[in-house]
Design a protein around this motif. Structure first.
Motif, PDB file in Angstrom:
ATOM      1  N   GLU A 144      36.925  40.060  54.122  1.00  0.00           N
ATOM      2  CA  GLU A 144      37.116  39.354  55.389  1.00  0.00           C
ATOM      3  C   GLU A 144      37.775  40.221  56.448  1.00  0.00           C
ATOM      4  OE1 GLU A 144      39.263  35.777  54.342  1.00  0.00           O
ATOM      5  OE2 GLU A 144      37.892  35.463  52.670  1.00  0.00           O
ATOM      6  N   THR A 145      37.699  41.537  56.311  1.00  0.00           N
ATOM      7  CA  THR A 145      38.344  42.403  57.292  1.00  0.00           C
ATOM      8  C   THR A 145      37.304  43.069  58.184  1.00  0.00           C
ATOM      9  OG1 THR A 145      38.310  44.344  55.849  1.00  0.00           O
ATOM     10  CG2 THR A 145      40.235  42.906  55.687  1.00  0.00           C
ATOM     11  N   THR A 146      37.770  43.564  59.302  1.00  0.00           N
ATOM     12  CA  THR A 146      36.922  44.332  60.208  1.00  0.00           C
ATOM     13  C   THR A 146      37.558  45.701  60.420  1.00  0.00           C
ATOM     14  OG1 THR A 146      36.477  42.256  61.357  1.00  0.00           O
ATOM     15  CG2 THR A 146      35.760  44.304  62.428  1.00  0.00           C
ATOM     16  N   PRO A 147      36.911  46.787  60.040  1.00  0.00           N
ATOM     17  CA  PRO A 147      35.614  46.818  59.343  1.00  0.00           C
ATOM     18  C   PRO A 147      35.715  46.196  57.937  1.00  0.00           C
ATOM     19  CG  PRO A 147      36.319  49.026  60.071  1.00  0.00           C
ATOM     20  CD  PRO A 147      37.463  48.134  60.260  1.00  0.00           C
ATOM     21  N   GLN A 148      34.569  45.867  57.431  1.00  0.00           N
ATOM     22  CA  GLN A 148      34.516  45.222  56.127  1.00  0.00           C
ATOM     23  C   GLN A 148      34.028  46.199  55.065  1.00  0.00           C
ATOM     24  OE1 GLN A 148      31.032  43.009  55.028  1.00  0.00           O
ATOM     25  NE2 GLN A 148      32.241  41.175  54.568  1.00  0.00           N
ATOM     26  N   ASN A 149      34.633  46.129  53.901  1.00  0.00           N
ATOM     27  CA  ASN A 149      34.018  46.763  52.733  1.00  0.00           C
ATOM     28  C   ASN A 149      34.499  45.992  51.506  1.00  0.00           C
ATOM     29  OD1 ASN A 149      33.451  48.347  50.382  1.00  0.00           O
ATOM     30  ND2 ASN A 149      33.024  50.065  51.753  1.00  0.00           N
ATOM     31  N   ILE A 150      33.582  45.300  50.866  1.00  0.00           N
ATOM     32  CA  ILE A 150      33.979  44.413  49.763  1.00  0.00           C
ATOM     33  C   ILE A 150      34.473  45.199  48.553  1.00  0.00           C
ATOM     34  CG2 ILE A 150      32.412  42.562  50.479  1.00  0.00           C
ATOM     35  CD1 ILE A 150      30.600  43.407  48.095  1.00  0.00           C
ATOM     36  N   TYR A 151      34.252  46.528  48.553  1.00  0.00           N
ATOM     37  CA  TYR A 151      34.693  47.320  47.404  1.00  0.00           C
ATOM     38  C   TYR A 151      36.080  47.917  47.591  1.00  0.00           C
ATOM     39  CZ  TYR A 151      29.901  46.535  46.145  1.00  0.00           C
ATOM     40  OH  TYR A 151      28.710  45.923  45.839  1.00  0.00           O
ATOM     41  N   GLY A 152      36.652  47.747  48.782  1.00  0.00           N
ATOM     42  CA  GLY A 152      38.041  48.141  48.986  1.00  0.00           C
ATOM     43  C   GLY A 152      38.964  47.152  48.288  1.00  0.00           C
ATOM     44  N   VAL A 153      40.268  47.453  48.257  1.00  0.00           N
ATOM     45  CA  VAL A 153      41.193  46.574  47.529  1.00  0.00           C
ATOM     46  C   VAL A 153      41.622  45.368  48.366  1.00  0.00           C
ATOM     47  CG1 VAL A 153      42.083  48.384  46.001  1.00  0.00           C
ATOM     48  CG2 VAL A 153      43.279  47.895  48.161  1.00  0.00           C
ATOM     49  N   GLY A 154      41.180  45.304  49.614  1.00  0.00           N
ATOM     50  CA  GLY A 154      41.480  44.118  50.425  1.00  0.00           C
ATOM     51  C   GLY A 154      42.904  44.057  50.936  1.00  0.00           C
ATOM     52  N   ALA A 155      43.600  45.193  50.927  1.00  0.00           N
ATOM     53  CA  ALA A 155      44.985  45.191  51.405  1.00  0.00           C
ATOM     54  C   ALA A 155      45.055  44.737  52.864  1.00  0.00           C
ATOM     55  CB  ALA A 155      45.604  46.583  51.249  1.00  0.00           C
ATOM     56  N   ALA A 156      44.049  45.137  53.653  1.00  0.00           N
ATOM     57  CA  ALA A 156      44.047  44.772  55.075  1.00  0.00           C
ATOM     58  C   ALA A 156      44.032  43.258  55.246  1.00  0.00           C
ATOM     59  CB  ALA A 156      42.834  45.398  55.766  1.00  0.00           C
ATOM     60  N   GLN A 157      43.393  42.604  54.299  1.00  0.00           N
ATOM     61  CA  GLN A 157      43.371  41.137  54.305  1.00  0.00           C
ATOM     62  C   GLN A 157      44.774  40.589  54.002  1.00  0.00           C
ATOM     63  OE1 GLN A 157      39.665  40.210  52.580  1.00  0.00           O
ATOM     64  NE2 GLN A 157      40.311  38.144  51.991  1.00  0.00           N
ATOM     65  N   ALA A 158      45.457  41.207  53.060  1.00  0.00           N
ATOM     66  CA  ALA A 158      46.837  40.800  52.742  1.00  0.00           C
ATOM     67  C   ALA A 158      47.735  40.978  53.969  1.00  0.00           C
ATOM     68  CB  ALA A 158      47.368  41.618  51.566  1.00  0.00           C
ATOM     69  N   TRP A 159      47.580  42.122  54.668  1.00  0.00           N
ATOM     70  CA  TRP A 159      48.405  42.355  55.863  1.00  0.00           C
ATOM     71  C   TRP A 159      48.152  41.259  56.883  1.00  0.00           C
ATOM     72  CZ3 TRP A 159      45.866  47.815  56.494  1.00  0.00           C
ATOM     73  CH2 TRP A 159      46.188  48.602  55.389  1.00  0.00           C
ATOM     74  N   ASN A 160      46.859  40.912  57.065  1.00  0.00           N
ATOM     75  CA  ASN A 160      46.504  39.863  58.031  1.00  0.00           C
ATOM     76  C   ASN A 160      47.166  38.538  57.679  1.00  0.00           C
ATOM     77  OD1 ASN A 160      44.922  41.641  59.442  1.00  0.00           O
ATOM     78  ND2 ASN A 160      42.994  40.988  58.516  1.00  0.00           N
ATOM     79  N   SER A 355      32.540  53.739  47.738  1.00  0.00           N
ATOM     80  CA  SER A 355      32.516  52.713  48.784  1.00  0.00           C
ATOM     81  C   SER A 355      31.315  51.785  48.672  1.00  0.00           C
ATOM     82  CB  SER A 355      32.532  53.369  50.162  1.00  0.00           C
ATOM     83  OG  SER A 355      31.393  54.190  50.301  1.00  0.00           O
ATOM     84  N   THR A 356      30.389  52.095  47.759  1.00  0.00           N
ATOM     85  CA  THR A 356      29.284  51.174  47.528  1.00  0.00           C
ATOM     86  C   THR A 356      29.398  50.503  46.161  1.00  0.00           C
ATOM     87  OG1 THR A 356      27.920  53.027  46.764  1.00  0.00           O
ATOM     88  CG2 THR A 356      27.671  52.364  49.065  1.00  0.00           C
ATOM     89  N   GLY A 357      30.559  50.635  45.549  1.00  0.00           N
ATOM     90  CA  GLY A 357      30.865  49.852  44.357  1.00  0.00           C
ATOM     91  C   GLY A 357      30.408  50.430  43.035  1.00  0.00           C
ATOM     92  N   SER A 358      29.884  51.655  43.046  1.00  0.00           N
ATOM     93  CA  SER A 358      29.510  52.234  41.751  1.00  0.00           C
ATOM     94  C   SER A 358      30.677  53.042  41.200  1.00  0.00           C
ATOM     95  CB  SER A 358      28.268  53.119  41.895  1.00  0.00           C
ATOM     96  OG  SER A 358      28.472  54.071  42.919  1.00  0.00           O
ATOM     97  N   ARG A 359      30.624  53.330  39.906  1.00  0.00           N
ATOM     98  CA  ARG A 359      31.634  54.218  39.328  1.00  0.00           C
ATOM     99  C   ARG A 359      31.444  55.610  39.921  1.00  0.00           C
ATOM    100  NH1 ARG A 359      31.561  57.982  35.173  1.00  0.00           N
ATOM    101  NH2 ARG A 359      29.453  57.403  34.539  1.00  0.00           N
ATOM    102  N   SER A 360      32.520  56.217  40.390  1.00  0.00           N
ATOM    103  CA  SER A 360      32.422  57.592  40.874  1.00  0.00           C
ATOM    104  C   SER A 360      31.953  58.458  39.714  1.00  0.00           C
ATOM    105  CB  SER A 360      33.787  58.083  41.362  1.00  0.00           C
ATOM    106  OG  SER A 360      34.327  57.192  42.325  1.00  0.00           O
ATOM    107  N   SER A 361      31.024  59.373  39.973  1.00  0.00           N
ATOM    108  CA  SER A 361      30.412  60.120  38.860  1.00  0.00           C
ATOM    109  C   SER A 361      31.449  60.891  38.039  1.00  0.00           C
ATOM    110  CB  SER A 361      29.363  61.087  39.395  1.00  0.00           C
ATOM    111  OG  SER A 361      29.951  61.943  40.362  1.00  0.00           O
ATOM    112  N   PHE A 362      32.538  61.308  38.691  1.00  0.00           N
ATOM    113  CA  PHE A 362      33.554  62.082  37.976  1.00  0.00           C
ATOM    114  C   PHE A 362      34.483  61.212  37.128  1.00  0.00           C
ATOM    115  CE2 PHE A 362      34.994  61.295  42.373  1.00  0.00           C
ATOM    116  CZ  PHE A 362      36.089  60.473  42.121  1.00  0.00           C
TER     117      PHE A 362
END
Ligand SMILES: [Ca+2]
Ligand SMILES: [Ca+2]
Ligand SMILES: [Ca+2]
Ligand SMILES: [Ca+2]
Length: 453
Positions: A144-160, A355-362
């Motif tokens: 629910e943040t702007t910019p949005q990324n559903i794979y982030g931890v959503g901290a910006a939403q907590a701040w809001n 940022s697209t929700g996949s496991r980082s290859s490393f």
């Protein structure tokens, strides 16, 4: 804004070539794999020994204890945290001219020896992918943040929603040093109120003038030395860079305070890692500090009982140990990585997602040994620039995923003093968001969610 971004990009490009030469070998997955499994790297000529309960170190030294053996006592590690739990001899760091594996076998055959192991060399877990520069903080965005990324931890939403982490919560950053004077970290680094800088160990913890933590790598009070402390400074910015100040980046928790515990300069040793964990345990015990977790964006070497013991001492005072799952791209259920794979209940092992929700290859993974995922690819944070100026850079690694979790733990801990230790870990794991790409390869199958409301 445009000029800021381009100057940021330039700074990072300037930094990475210098990093590349030193770290390319260290972070090569195959190289790490070989060293972790076949022959973990250790400090040549050094062995860590723990004597069985009741066996004392004679006044005449280790030669009296092990006559005829080629060992001398380099250091007796007997920390305040060990004394608190009744240890009398601690861990002996012995020096030998014989090959380490041979000396370990000899020592293990002695019935008075409980543990004999190498002094492993561990490394930071930032991936060597310098081309991943994108300039956005996707890791803290949410649905629910702007910019949005559903794979982030959503901290910006907590701040809001008013949850910025205010609440006297402290975490330890066991890593390289931290540039505490960075424009976006000023005031975010913990200052020891019991330790004026006057040449005296005022708080009696064995460290003179440790007002900004301690440097166990150099055994001195300066926890920032030079631009080589970039990894520690980057990790700190993700946990708790100053938010809403119109500068640079924003950490997951703006209210947290971070204790620099330096034991790495690209790499570090088991012996100094033990002292680092015990330093936090003792600070918490001695002063009643509200230390809820330590961040550990490093790993390597083999199983170490004496390091595990130090993590257990943290556990006993309700300090969680957040660990990078490691950058070998392997299943750590079958090929363990330490410290993330110790079976301490207080460890939170963190895999990296993109940022697209996949496991980082490393990123390492494991249905038993890895708890949860968090953003670790293309993570922008604070770094020291040339001349120890304030700069920003994008790094990749499970090193970058762990501090997102440590930051979320600090956010949650600030909401309720009841959330400590395993209750805090439980609150983190319960909040996770089911994620297809992590299902079956992590214990929860979830990514980290700090969108408090
Ligand atoms: Ca002190
Ligand atoms: Ca002092
Ligand atoms: Ca120093
Ligand atoms: Ca900022």
């Amino acid at each position: 804004m445009k000029s800021t971004l381009s100057s940021l990009a330039l700074m990072s490009l300037a930094l990475f070539p210098a990093l590349g030469a030193a770290q390319a070998k260290a972070f090569n997955p195959l190289d790490s794999f070989a060293r972790s499994i076949a022959s973990p790297s250790y400090v040549e000529g050094e062995v860590l020994v723990k004597l069985k309960a009741g066996v004392r170190l004679p006044a005449r030294g280790v030669q009296a204890l092990f006559p005829g053996m080629d060992v001398v006592l380099e250091e007796q590690i007997l920390t305040a945290a060990m004394r608190t739990v009744g240890e009398q001899t601690g861990v002996l760091l012995l020096r030998t001219t014989r090959p380490v594996p041979e000396m370990i076998e000899l020592l293990k055959a002695d019935p008075r020896v409980e543990v004999a192991e190498p002094n492993f060399i561990v490394e930071t877990q930032q991936a060597n992918d310098p081309h991943y520069l994108n300039g956005n903080l996707w890791g803290v965005y949410g649905r629910e943040t702007t910019p949005q990324n559903i794979y982030g931890v959503g901290a910006a939403q907590a701040w809001n929603n008013g949850f910025t982490g205010q609440g006297n919560v402290i975490v330890g950053v066991i890593d390289e040093g931290i540039l505490a004077t960075h424009e976006d970290l000023q005031g975010q680094v913990w200052v020891n109120p019991f330790e004026p800088v006057d040449g005296i160990d005022n708080d009696g913890n064995g460290f003179v003038d440790d007002n900004l933590g301690w440097d166990f790598y150099n055994n001195d009070r300066t926890t920032y030395d030079d631009t080589g402390d970039n990894h520690g400074t980057h990790v700190a910015g993700t946990i708790g860079a100053k938010g809403n100040n119109g500068i640079g980046v924003a950490g997951v928790s703006w209210g947290v305070r971070m204790i620099p515990v330096k034991f790495l300069q690209n790499s570090g040793s088991t012996a100094n890692a033990i002292k680092s964990f015990d330093y936090l345990t003792d600070l918490k015990t001695r002063h009643g500090l509200n230390i809820v977790a330590s961040n550990n964006s490093w790993g390597g070497g083999g199983f170490s009982q004496t390091l595990k013991d130090a993590i257990t001492r943290c556990e006993q005072v309700n300090i969680l140990t957040v660990c990078a799952a490691g950058n070998n791209g392997r299943n750590t259920d079958t090929q363990p990585f330490y410290p993330s794979c110790y079976d301490n209940v207080s460890i939170v092992s963190v895999a990296s997602i993109t940022s697209t929700g996949s496991r980082s290859s490393f990123s390492n993974y494991g249905a038993v040994t890895v708890d949860i995922g968090a953003p670790g690819s293309g993570v922008w944070s604070t770094v020291p620039g040339t001349g120890n100026t304030s700069a920003y850079a994008s790094y990749n690694g499970t090193s970058m995923a762990a501090p997102h979790v440590t930051g979320v733990l600090a956010l949650i801990a600030a909401t309720d003093p009841g959330y400590r230790g395993l209750k805090l870990k439980g609150a983190l794991l319960r909040r996770g968001t089911p994620t297809t790409t992590l299902s079956g390869i992590t214990q929860t199958g979830d990514r980290t969610n700090g969108a408090l409301r």
